[in-house]
Scaffold this active site. Structure first.
Site, PDB file in Angstrom:
ATOM      1  N   CYS A  90       0.853  -1.185   0.000  1.00  0.00           N
ATOM      2  CA  CYS A  90       0.000   0.000   0.000  1.00  0.00           C
ATOM      3  C   CYS A  90       0.892   1.239   0.000  1.00  0.00           C
ATOM      4  CB  CYS A  90      -0.885   0.030   1.243  1.00  0.00           C
ATOM      5  SG  CYS A  90      -2.076  -1.316   1.321  1.00  0.00           S
ATOM      6  N   GLN A  91       0.490   2.234  -0.771  1.00  0.00           N
ATOM      7  CA  GLN A  91       1.235   3.483  -0.823  1.00  0.00           C
ATOM      8  C   GLN A  91       1.155   4.203   0.525  1.00  0.00           C
ATOM      9  OE1 GLN A  91      -0.264   6.227  -3.753  1.00  0.00           O
ATOM     10  NE2 GLN A  91       1.760   7.100  -4.084  1.00  0.00           N
TER      11      GLN A  91
END
Length: 138
Positions: free
Chosen positions: A51-52
């Protein structure tokens, strides 16, 4: 999860939104309804890779064998996506989670085509992590 709608109501509410700005605001609102995640649960073993944004998901199995999910993110839209995923997996056993395909729900909501590629990848990472944890419990 009492503050969150069930799957059918989620879909109805989502489809009632007039445009994508309203849908994003609704997703953010869902994230705001998630219970606060304890600081001790924001640990590396609960962190979701891929996930960013920073994402933590905690999975516990209650005495009836039902999975209880808790989560948080440092990004409002991602926290809302966590809430959407939790709604879809609500009241399921580990085996139910492993067998349940969330993608048709995302298609009904036309969700993934309106997310950036990095958000879509993060959403997939959350689903993979939840399914892997559920598989380990089943």
């Amino acid at each position: 999860m009492a503050l969150l709608p069930d799957k059918e109501k989620l879909l109805r509410n989502f489809l009632r939104c007039a445009n994508w700005e309203e849908k994003y605001l609704y997703i953010i609102e869902l994230g705001q309804r998630l219970p606060e995640l304890r600081d001790e649960d924001k640990s590396p073993q609960n962190s979701i890779q891929g996930c960013q944004s920073q994402v933590w998901i905690v999975m516990r199995q209650n005495a009836q064998g039902i999975i209880e999910l808790q989560g948080d993110s440092d990004a409002a839209i991602v926290k809302g996506l966590i809430a959407v995923v939790f709604i879809l997996y609500d009241q399921m056993t580990p085996q139910d989670i492993v067998n349940f395909d969330v993608r048709p729900w995302f298609e009904k909501m036309a969700l993934t085509q309106h997310l950036t590629p990095s958000r879509s990848q993060g959403l997939e990472a959350m689903i993979r992590a939840i399914r892997a944890k559920a598989a380990a419990l089943s």
